[in-house]
Motif scaffolding. Structure first.
Motif, PDB file in Angstrom:
ATOM      1  N   ALA A   1       0.828  -1.212   0.000  1.00  0.00           N
ATOM      2  CA  ALA A   1       0.000   0.000   0.000  1.00  0.00           C
ATOM      3  C   ALA A   1       0.859   1.258   0.000  1.00  0.00           C
ATOM      4  CB  ALA A   1      -0.943  -0.002   1.198  1.00  0.00           C
ATOM      5  N   ASN A   2       1.984   1.225   0.705  1.00  0.00           N
ATOM      6  CA  ASN A   2       2.899   2.381   0.716  1.00  0.00           C
ATOM      7  C   ASN A   2       3.446   2.650  -0.679  1.00  0.00           C
ATOM      8  OD1 ASN A   2       3.254   3.987   2.955  1.00  0.00           O
ATOM      9  ND2 ASN A   2       4.632   2.546   3.965  1.00  0.00           N
ATOM     10  N   GLY A   3       3.879   1.597  -1.353  1.00  0.00           N
ATOM     11  CA  GLY A   3       4.397   1.739  -2.712  1.00  0.00           C
ATOM     12  C   GLY A   3       3.335   2.251  -3.664  1.00  0.00           C
ATOM     13  N   ALA A   4       2.104   1.763  -3.499  1.00  0.00           N
ATOM     14  CA  ALA A   4       1.000   2.221  -4.341  1.00  0.00           C
ATOM     15  C   ALA A   4       0.743   3.707  -4.110  1.00  0.00           C
ATOM     16  CB  ALA A   4      -0.258   1.414  -4.039  1.00  0.00           C
ATOM     17  N   LYS A   5       0.748   4.122  -2.854  1.00  0.00           N
ATOM     18  CA  LYS A   5       0.499   5.535  -2.528  1.00  0.00           C
ATOM     19  C   LYS A   5       1.593   6.427  -3.125  1.00  0.00           C
ATOM     20  CE  LYS A   5      -0.425   8.698   1.250  1.00  0.00           C
ATOM     21  NZ  LYS A   5      -0.316   8.955   2.677  1.00  0.00           N
ATOM     22  N   THR A   6       2.830   6.026  -2.976  1.00  0.00           N
ATOM     23  CA  THR A   6       3.949   6.800  -3.529  1.00  0.00           C
ATOM     24  C   THR A   6       3.846   6.889  -5.047  1.00  0.00           C
ATOM     25  OG1 THR A   6       5.374   6.156  -1.692  1.00  0.00           O
ATOM     26  CG2 THR A   6       6.469   6.931  -3.686  1.00  0.00           C
ATOM     27  N   THR A   7       3.512   5.777  -5.681  1.00  0.00           N
ATOM     28  CA  THR A   7       3.367   5.766  -7.140  1.00  0.00           C
ATOM     29  C   THR A   7       2.269   6.727  -7.574  1.00  0.00           C
ATOM     30  OG1 THR A   7       4.175   3.498  -7.301  1.00  0.00           O
ATOM     31  CG2 THR A   7       2.860   4.320  -9.152  1.00  0.00           C
ATOM     32  N   LEU A   8       1.133   6.695  -6.875  1.00  0.00           N
ATOM     33  CA  LEU A   8       0.019   7.592  -7.218  1.00  0.00           C
ATOM     34  C   LEU A   8       0.391   9.055  -6.996  1.00  0.00           C
ATOM     35  CD1 LEU A   8      -2.929   5.524  -5.762  1.00  0.00           C
ATOM     36  CD2 LEU A   8      -2.512   6.034  -8.184  1.00  0.00           C
TER      37      LEU A   8
ATOM     38  N   VAL B   1      -8.541   8.704   3.424  1.00  0.00           N
ATOM     39  CA  VAL B   1      -9.644   7.948   2.820  1.00  0.00           C
ATOM     40  C   VAL B   1     -10.785   8.902   2.488  1.00  0.00           C
ATOM     41  CG1 VAL B   1     -11.419   6.191   3.201  1.00  0.00           C
ATOM     42  CG2 VAL B   1      -9.080   5.790   3.992  1.00  0.00           C
ATOM     43  N   LYS B   2     -11.164   9.711   3.458  1.00  0.00           N
ATOM     44  CA  LYS B   2     -12.292  10.638   3.271  1.00  0.00           C
ATOM     45  C   LYS B   2     -12.021  11.610   2.118  1.00  0.00           C
ATOM     46  CE  LYS B   2     -15.169  13.934   5.724  1.00  0.00           C
ATOM     47  NZ  LYS B   2     -15.424  14.636   6.954  1.00  0.00           N
ATOM     48  N   LYS B   3     -10.838  12.204   2.122  1.00  0.00           N
ATOM     49  CA  LYS B   3     -10.494  13.195   1.084  1.00  0.00           C
ATOM     50  C   LYS B   3     -10.498  12.565  -0.310  1.00  0.00           C
ATOM     51  CE  LYS B   3      -6.659  16.051  -0.625  1.00  0.00           C
ATOM     52  NZ  LYS B   3      -6.953  15.707  -1.996  1.00  0.00           N
ATOM     53  N   HIS B   4      -9.784  11.448  -0.453  1.00  0.00           N
ATOM     54  CA  HIS B   4      -9.619  10.854  -1.783  1.00  0.00           C
ATOM     55  C   HIS B   4     -10.895  10.167  -2.276  1.00  0.00           C
ATOM     56  CE1 HIS B   4      -5.468  12.001  -2.097  1.00  0.00           C
ATOM     57  NE2 HIS B   4      -5.254  11.521  -0.880  1.00  0.00           N
ATOM     58  N   LEU B   5     -11.668   9.592  -1.353  1.00  0.00           N
ATOM     59  CA  LEU B   5     -12.930   8.997  -1.767  1.00  0.00           C
ATOM     60  C   LEU B   5     -13.906  10.088  -2.212  1.00  0.00           C
ATOM     61  CD1 LEU B   5     -14.579   6.477  -2.201  1.00  0.00           C
ATOM     62  CD2 LEU B   5     -15.278   6.579   0.196  1.00  0.00           C
ATOM     63  N   SER B   6     -13.923  11.201  -1.491  1.00  0.00           N
ATOM     64  CA  SER B   6     -14.768  12.332  -1.901  1.00  0.00           C
ATOM     65  C   SER B   6     -14.354  12.831  -3.281  1.00  0.00           C
ATOM     66  CB  SER B   6     -14.667  13.476  -0.888  1.00  0.00           C
ATOM     67  OG  SER B   6     -15.233  13.102   0.331  1.00  0.00           O
ATOM     68  N   ASP B   7     -13.050  12.933  -3.516  1.00  0.00           N
ATOM     69  CA  ASP B   7     -12.551  13.356  -4.833  1.00  0.00           C
ATOM     70  C   ASP B   7     -12.999  12.382  -5.924  1.00  0.00           C
ATOM     71  OD1 ASP B   7     -11.250  15.488  -3.641  1.00  0.00           O
ATOM     72  OD2 ASP B   7      -9.228  14.627  -3.825  1.00  0.00           O
ATOM     73  N   ALA B   8     -12.847  11.086  -5.644  1.00  0.00           N
ATOM     74  CA  ALA B   8     -13.210  10.068  -6.629  1.00  0.00           C
ATOM     75  C   ALA B   8     -14.694  10.130  -6.960  1.00  0.00           C
ATOM     76  CB  ALA B   8     -12.838   8.679  -6.124  1.00  0.00           C
ATOM     77  N   LEU B   9     -15.528  10.271  -5.938  1.00  0.00           N
ATOM     78  CA  LEU B   9     -16.973  10.301  -6.160  1.00  0.00           C
ATOM     79  C   LEU B   9     -17.414  11.580  -6.856  1.00  0.00           C
ATOM     80  CD1 LEU B   9     -18.214   8.701  -2.832  1.00  0.00           C
ATOM     81  CD2 LEU B   9     -18.014   7.620  -5.082  1.00  0.00           C
ATOM     82  N   ALA B  10     -16.712  12.673  -6.610  1.00  0.00           N
ATOM     83  CA  ALA B  10     -17.026  13.922  -7.310  1.00  0.00           C
ATOM     84  C   ALA B  10     -16.712  13.786  -8.804  1.00  0.00           C
ATOM     85  CB  ALA B  10     -16.241  15.085  -6.709  1.00  0.00           C
TER      86      ALA B  10
ATOM     87  N   LEU C   1      -3.478   1.857   4.993  1.00  0.00           N
ATOM     88  CA  LEU C   1      -2.422   2.451   5.831  1.00  0.00           C
ATOM     89  C   LEU C   1      -2.993   3.084   7.100  1.00  0.00           C
ATOM     90  CD1 LEU C   1      -0.313   4.020   2.954  1.00  0.00           C
ATOM     91  CD2 LEU C   1       0.301   2.029   4.348  1.00  0.00           C
ATOM     92  N   GLY C   2      -4.301   2.982   7.298  1.00  0.00           N
ATOM     93  CA  GLY C   2      -4.927   3.514   8.503  1.00  0.00           C
ATOM     94  C   GLY C   2      -5.072   5.029   8.522  1.00  0.00           C
TER      95      GLY C   2
ATOM     96  N   LEU D   1      -8.182   4.669  -5.925  1.00  0.00           N
ATOM     97  CA  LEU D   1      -7.094   3.796  -5.501  1.00  0.00           C
ATOM     98  C   LEU D   1      -6.300   4.430  -4.361  1.00  0.00           C
ATOM     99  CD1 LEU D   1      -5.705   1.104  -5.912  1.00  0.00           C
ATOM    100  CD2 LEU D   1      -4.336   2.141  -7.736  1.00  0.00           C
ATOM    101  N   MET D   2      -6.139   5.745  -4.394  1.00  0.00           N
ATOM    102  CA  MET D   2      -5.467   6.441  -3.296  1.00  0.00           C
ATOM    103  C   MET D   2      -6.275   6.291  -2.007  1.00  0.00           C
ATOM    104  SD  MET D   2      -2.802   8.121  -2.301  1.00  0.00           S
ATOM    105  CE  MET D   2      -1.954   9.239  -3.392  1.00  0.00           C
ATOM    106  N   ALA D   3      -7.600   6.348  -2.101  1.00  0.00           N
ATOM    107  CA  ALA D   3      -8.449   6.157  -0.921  1.00  0.00           C
ATOM    108  C   ALA D   3      -8.251   4.749  -0.350  1.00  0.00           C
ATOM    109  CB  ALA D   3      -9.913   6.397  -1.275  1.00  0.00           C
ATOM    110  N   VAL D   4      -8.164   3.759  -1.222  1.00  0.00           N
ATOM    111  CA  VAL D   4      -7.940   2.376  -0.776  1.00  0.00           C
ATOM    112  C   VAL D   4      -6.570   2.257  -0.107  1.00  0.00           C
ATOM    113  CG1 VAL D   4      -7.674  -0.022  -1.526  1.00  0.00           C
ATOM    114  CG2 VAL D   4      -9.496   1.397  -2.500  1.00  0.00           C
TER     115      VAL D   4
END
Length: 192
Positions: free
Chosen positions: A137-144, A171-180, A165-166, A157-160
């Motif tokens: 998950a850390n590698g995925a976040k850095t890549t994104l 999660v809230k910020k990126h999920l809101s962005d994705a849904l928008a 990563l807890g 994917l950033m929200a996931v």
């Protein structure tokens, strides 16, 4: 043909490039590059059915590895991953795009370490997905963070990644962005 192909690189607009590549096809009908490049433009414009026609015309003229790679990419998008992989193996050595396309198929087949290895150091949503599915998950976040991709898929994917990563705020910020960007992701988010 070389001059026309070069002229297309001087334009930003895919429509302008396409017109030049179509002129190349008219004037130099036996040169596969006009067909191949026109097909590439059409894929960038989301017109894959037309792109496929041009790629197949290019392939009829020359079994050039770049053309074989492009035909394989279309085949993969149409769901023929085994046929696509066969063509990508034939196209090996044509550049990093071939390995990247193999990586996408390897993600679909569940071979995440090989997908990551094939995709190299690219910073894309697909690489981040492979890393996430491989348990990094850390590698995925850095890549994104380095991808520069503002798509709904990237935000989701950033929200996931943040969830794994807890990081509740992330999660809230990126999920809101994705849904928008794509409200249809709500159903997926509810399941995930």
């Amino acid at each position: 043909a070389d001059e026309l192909l070069f002229a297309a690189t001087l334009f930003e607009s895919m429509n302008d490039k396409l017109v030049i590549y179509q002129n190349t096809m008219s004037v130099h009908a036996s040169d596969f590059r006009g067909y191949n490049n026109a097909g590439w433009c059409l894929t960038q414009m989301g017109r894959n059915a037309q792109a496929k026609e041009f790629f197949n015309q290019a392939l009829a003229i020359s079994r050039d590895k770049a053309v074989v790679n492009n035909v394989a990419a279309i085949m993969r998008q149409e769901g023929d991953v085994d046929g696509a992989m066969k063509l990508l193996n034939e196209a090996s050595g044509a550049g990093p795009e071939v390995a990247y396309n193999k990586g996408i198929i390897l993600i679909q087949k569940g071979d995440y370490p090989s997908a990551i290895s094939n995709m190299g150091r690219s910073a894309t949503v697909n690489v981040a997905l492979a890393k996430m599915l491989n348990g990094d998950a850390n590698g995925a976040k850095t890549t994104l963070e380095n991808a520069g991709d503002d798509s709904a898929a990237s935000s989701y994917l950033m929200a996931v990644a943040c969830a794994r990563l807890g990081d509740a705020n992330g999660v809230k910020k990126h999920l809101s962005d994705a849904l928008a960007k794509n409200p249809e992701l709500q159903e997926k988010a509810d399941r995930d």
